[in-house]
Design a protein around this motif. Structure first.
Motif, mmCIF file in Angstrom:
data_model
loop_
_atom_site.group_PDB
_atom_site.id
_atom_site.type_symbol
_atom_site.label_atom_id
_atom_site.label_comp_id
_atom_site.label_asym_id
_atom_site.label_seq_id
_atom_site.Cartn_x
_atom_site.Cartn_y
_atom_site.Cartn_z
ATOM 1 N N MET A 157 0.718 -1.077 0.475
ATOM 2 C CA MET A 157 -0.016 -0.112 -0.026
ATOM 3 C C MET A 157 0.644 1.224 0.148
ATOM 4 N N ILE A 158 1.755 1.384 0.843
ATOM 5 C CA ILE A 158 3.523 2.547 1.158
ATOM 6 C C ILE A 158 3.249 2.451 -0.072
ATOM 7 N N GLU A 159 4.137 1.588 -1.571
ATOM 8 C CA GLU A 159 4.357 1.979 -2.612
ATOM 9 C C GLU A 159 2.861 1.808 -3.921
ATOM 10 N N TRP A 160 2.234 1.897 -3.202
ATOM 11 C CA TRP A 160 1.030 2.662 -4.175
ATOM 12 C C TRP A 160 0.538 3.822 -4.167
ATOM 13 N N LEU A 161 0.319 4.538 -2.732
ATOM 14 C CA LEU A 161 0.573 5.702 -2.515
ATOM 15 C C LEU A 161 1.263 6.130 -2.600
ATOM 16 N N GLU A 162 3.309 5.659 -2.719
ATOM 17 C CA GLU A 162 4.545 6.575 -3.265
ATOM 18 C C GLU A 162 4.452 6.514 -4.139
ATOM 19 N N GLY A 163 2.942 6.042 -5.207
ATOM 20 C CA GLY A 163 3.379 6.428 -6.640
ATOM 21 C C GLY A 163 2.490 7.568 -7.430
ATOM 22 N N TYR A 164 1.124 7.112 -6.938
ATOM 23 C CA TYR A 164 -0.123 8.656 -6.961
ATOM 24 C C TYR A 164 0.805 9.982 -6.379
ATOM 25 N N LEU A 165 1.004 9.863 -5.109
ATOM 26 C CA LEU A 165 1.749 11.015 -4.592
ATOM 27 C C LEU A 165 2.182 11.798 -5.310
#
Length: 597
Positions: A157-165
């Motif tokens: 989840m952290i890696e997905w959010l990192e990419g989104y931001l």
């Protein structure tokens, strides 16, 4: 283009000024991370920027029609509505009238919430935070304000959010203690320190360097001012009289120097305690299994903890990591198998929730329930002195716990655990709500801790810094073992290199239906022994080389190109000495541990 100006904002809580005349401008593409110790005012600044909290003084000026989406530290929900209704209310209130039901449900599932029609009441605190994060990032906005978005997220989840931001087109104002996340997402850092704000045009790694430059400059300026003050004081003592304009100016300068605000040294949390002695028998997990409501969390897991094990446990939310820790501490019983604890083992358990905190109790009384005094490397220390070491001032010590910020409560809970003087420390998501400064000092403390460390964490930096072995939960309830930290695990997982547990091994060896840990080392390997025997002489040679370079520098004062080359060579030599010293200490620790067995 400027979209928000925070101008001369001040805010006081409990007679403590947390923000003092703060001014910050935000442009439309800024990606800003906010750092500072717990209680410094980070969440207060975000709340003021979001328009939720009114400042005592100052104002917040925004551009026309600025759209703000805000994720608070502790989001609220309307319990009379379903989770989906709560989220859609926020998104559509943000000005988006397209049908996004499918996307909302997909994102909730991505963040581990499969029933969007449920009541928020049935969700855990972590699930509510993740649901509020979905609402925040899906609400149309020009400025996205996020307070601890990585808390309660697993690594995926952290890696997905990192990419989104990183792809987000608007401005970002965010608090997080995940240092890898700050490095990847932000391009500016705001540091809140003693009510003031310092801005750095860099990500987290750059901020560390720039902050040190600021502190060095402040100290150099203070030394210069102190020297000048001593001279002016001597002049005043000789009987200066204001008989001329020049003398008046001199006296005014003396008074300004006398009354100047001196830079305060950074308050550092001091972690110091002596663990309880540990015998030969540690913690033995023998074929333990656990399932909930038909879901198998882990099965047939066997492991014997070594005396200096540093174990990291990772996996998606809900896979059973915290349950495994609770089986170890005895608060949950395994369905099968056994957990044996040595008689001398004393466990300090730092759980996800501050379960032991009574909001009505005073800080100092809460700690005195554990111990009036504790034994440290510096001698016997009182509970009050330990409070001060953990940045709880005397007035805070006699305040009720309910008045503390979320991060301060976590810091207090951590202090209680360490005051119990365990020889086994079990940490369940220790990086949630702890500020970066506390984490760095905790990491240093764990480096020197003479006992077993077991931690569940999704903080990649913390895992890389602290652990030397990873157990990763697989979908079938087996555990994948990898030597090293989180970054090593990613490499090993991709290459299929690590040893595997239980069912994975049973494919090749069905007669062995359990995991057996690698045999515990009892001596250095051949290459390690050879390195250990020669490393001291190598360090001595490097130190001699460093001294020789110093002599060459002394006789080359006018040869600038040569000075540059010698300076570079000295830096490289000193770095090599430091690397060798770290390796020497590591090898010596191994030798010492073998001799104790």
């Amino acid at each position: 283009m400027n979209i928000m100006n925070i101008e001369n904002v001040s805010k006081t809580f409990m007679s403590k000024p947390v923000l003092k005349g703060v001014s910050v401008g935000i442009n439309d593409t800024d990606k800003i991370g906010i750092v500072g110790i717990n209680g410094a005012g980070k969440s207060t600044l975000l709340s003021i920027a979001a328009g939720v909290t009114e400042p005592d003084e100052g104002s917040v000026i925004t551009g026309n029609n600025l759209r703000i989406s805000y994720l608070p530290q502790n989001p609220g929900f309307d319990m009379d509505k379903t989770l989906l209704e709560n989220i859609t209310d926020k998104i559509y209130a943000g000005g988006d009238h397209w049908d996004k039901m499918g996307e909302i449900k997909a994102n909730l599932a991505k963040f581990g919430i499969d029933d969007p029609e449920c009541s928020p009441e049935v969700l855990s605190g972590g699930q509510r935070k993740r649901a509020a994060l979905v609402a925040a990032i899906m609400t149309p906005s020009d400025l996205l304000i996020l307070d601890e978005p990585t808390n309660h997220l697993d690594s995926e989840m952290i890696e997905w959010l990192e990419g989104y931001l990183k792809r987000f087109k608007g401005a970002l104002l965010m608090i997080t203690h995940d240092r890898y996340f700050l490095d990847e997402v932000t391009d500016q850092i705001l540091e809140i320190d003693k009510g003031n704000v310092y801005r750095y045009e860099a990500n987290y790694s750059g901020f560390l360097e720039l902050k040190q430059q600021r502190l060095d400059y402040e100290q150099a300026a203070e030394r210069k001012a102190a020297t000048l003050y001593k001279k002016d004081l001597a002049w005043m003592l000789r009987g200066a009289r204001a008989r001329s304009t020049k003398q008046k100016a001199h006296i005014e300068r003396f008074e300004k120097l006398r009354d100047r605000e001196r830079p305060e040294e950074e308050r550092q949390i001091e972690l110091s305690s002596l663990p309880t002695r540990m015998g030969n028998k540690t913690i033995i997990l023998d074929n333990i299994s656990k399932a909930y409501e038909g879901k198998r969390l882990f099965h047939d897991f066997t492991y014997t903890f070594g005396k200096i094990d540093r174990i990291g446990i990772i996996g998606p939310n809900g896979c059973g990591k915290s349950t495994l820790l609770k089986c170890i501490v005895g608060s949950v019983l395994p369905d099968t198998g056994s957990v044996e604890i040595g008689q001398t083992i004393k466990i300090g358990y730092f759980g996800q929730e501050n379960e032991a905190l009574d909001g009505t109790k005073k800080v100092i009384d809460f700690l005195k329930d554990t111990a009036e005094f504790i034994r440290t490397a510096d001698g016997m220390i009182s509970a009050s002195a330990m409070c001060e070491r953990f940045l709880f001032t005397p007035d805070m010590q006699y305040a009720p716990i309910s008045k503390l910020s979320g991060g301060e409560k976590r810091r207090l809970y951590l202090l209680k655990v360490l005051m119990e003087q365990p020889n086994v420390i079990i940490l369940d998501e220790p990086t949630n709500d702890l500020d970066i400064q506390t984490l760095r000092i905790l990491e240093d403390y764990l480096d020197a801790f003479a006992g077993i460390i077991i931690t569940v964490s999704h903080d990649r930096y913390f895992l890389d810094r602290v652990v030397t072995r990873i157990f990763a939960f697989e979908n079938d309830g087996t555990l994948f073992q990898s030597e090293g930290g989180y970054s090593d695990y990613i490499v090993h997982k991709g290459n299929g290199e690590p040893e595997k547990t239980t069912a994975e091994k049973s494919v090749k060896a069905p007669q062995k239906n359990n995991y057996r840990a690698p045999r515990e080392k009892t001596k250095l390997s051949f290459s390690e022994q050879k390195e250990y025997e020669t490393i001291e002489s190598e360090i001595e040679k490097l130190e001699e080389l460093c001294q020789e370079i110093d002599k060459q520098i002394a006789v080359s004062a006018t040869d600038f190109p040569k000075l540059m080359e010698l300076g570079r060579k000295k830096e490289e030599t000193e770095a090599e000495i430091e690397r060798k010293m770290e390796r020497y200490i590591e090898l010596q620790d191994m030798v010492d541990s073998f001799e104790k067995k």
